[in-house]
Design an enzyme around this catalytic site. Sequence first.
Site, PDB file in Angstrom:
ATOM      1  CD  GLU A  37      16.804   9.533 -11.569  1.00  0.00           C
ATOM      2  OE1 GLU A  37      15.618  10.189 -11.310  1.00  0.00           O
ATOM      3  OE2 GLU A  37      16.972   8.082 -11.340  1.00  0.00           O
ATOM      4  CB  CYS A 197      -2.267  -6.669  -6.673  1.00  0.00           C
ATOM      5  SG  CYS A 197      -2.851  -4.971  -6.691  1.00  0.00           S
ATOM      6  CB  CYS A 206      -1.195  -3.398  -0.355  1.00  0.00           C
ATOM      7  SG  CYS A 206      -1.654  -1.954  -1.336  1.00  0.00           S
TER       8      CYS A 206
END
Length: 353
Positions: A37, A197, A206
Amino acid sequence: MEERSFAAKVLAWFDRNGRKDLPWQQSPEPYSVWVSEIMLQQTQVAAVIPYYQRFMELFPDIQALAVAPIDAVLAAWSGLGYYARARNLHRAAEIIARQEGFPDTLEAWMKLPGIGRSTAGAILSIAYSTSHPILDGNVKRVLSRFYAVHGWPGKSHVARELWHLSAECTPQERVADYTQAIMDLGATVCRRSKPLCQICPLNEECRARRENRIAELPGRKAGRPLPAKQCVFLLLQDDPGKRILLERRPPRGIWGGLWSFPEYRDIDAALSWCQENAVPVHRHQTLTSRRHTFSHYHLDYTPVLVHTENPKHFVMESGGAVWYKVETIAKLGVPTPVRQLLQTLSCDEDNND
DNA sequence: AAATCGGGGGG
DNA sequence: CCCCCAGATTT
């Protein structure tokens, strides 16, 4: 209700299409999750992979990292950038090694150097499966688009809103997978530019997509609006020879020393100059204004194309101006707008001939 | 050439 | 609270 379906869709997408074979996904232990991370802050997956593998070979556990000389840690980090991350990682390793084991609460992780709320949330949800929201760049992008949150996420009220939405969307179940999934979705599908998309599991609801606002979200930092200056470029062309007058610009200032069109405040100033210098204006034509942007201002320039018949009368200052044939100018050191305008000119000629 | 990216630090 | 920074990469 909607939040449940949000996580369910993201998880279903992850199960089918998400990346699950990344090196740090093999065993979700606090040490490896933490190291990965930190490396993934500000750095893309592809760049991190080789560094992560080498780092884990050199420092396979928290003890190895804690006792390693800082120079060895920095050497392993060399090329990744943001070296404060490596120094913080090392400092935090010393602190953890002194304590008994890794922290297991959000607050305790956040006390360690280099770990903020988002990184702590990621570590806890991935390594401990305790539900905590995250808000890295990927999640900011997904959420600001899905909920059409306007404004730059660096603003505190925008960040607050996004944290709130992230918390609402984060499920209690399968939170480790969800956290990986939402980051992966943001990185590979809901990309900054050219998002995919068509294959996004969230596309139907969305808001950015429904409202055709994908490109403007997330909001960008309000860069100081640059001042705009206006000027006129005189494109003086002698019809017989098809040549263009260029001037060498002063050595200081923009385009210093380059060849450019004579520059005036406005059209009247340009035409007056022609008159005063005995340049017979056969006909003239004002072209569409364009904008050229410098680091510190916009230049809105209007090209005025003047055809003249007999430039022989025009005496040039020594070395300050010169007639060039349009075709040969391409090799000259001219600024981009000048090059573009010359190209336009030669195209028009091709069309007119 | 400009935007990006999470956390730290200073005004 | 707000702004800026580190640095390499992408567009």
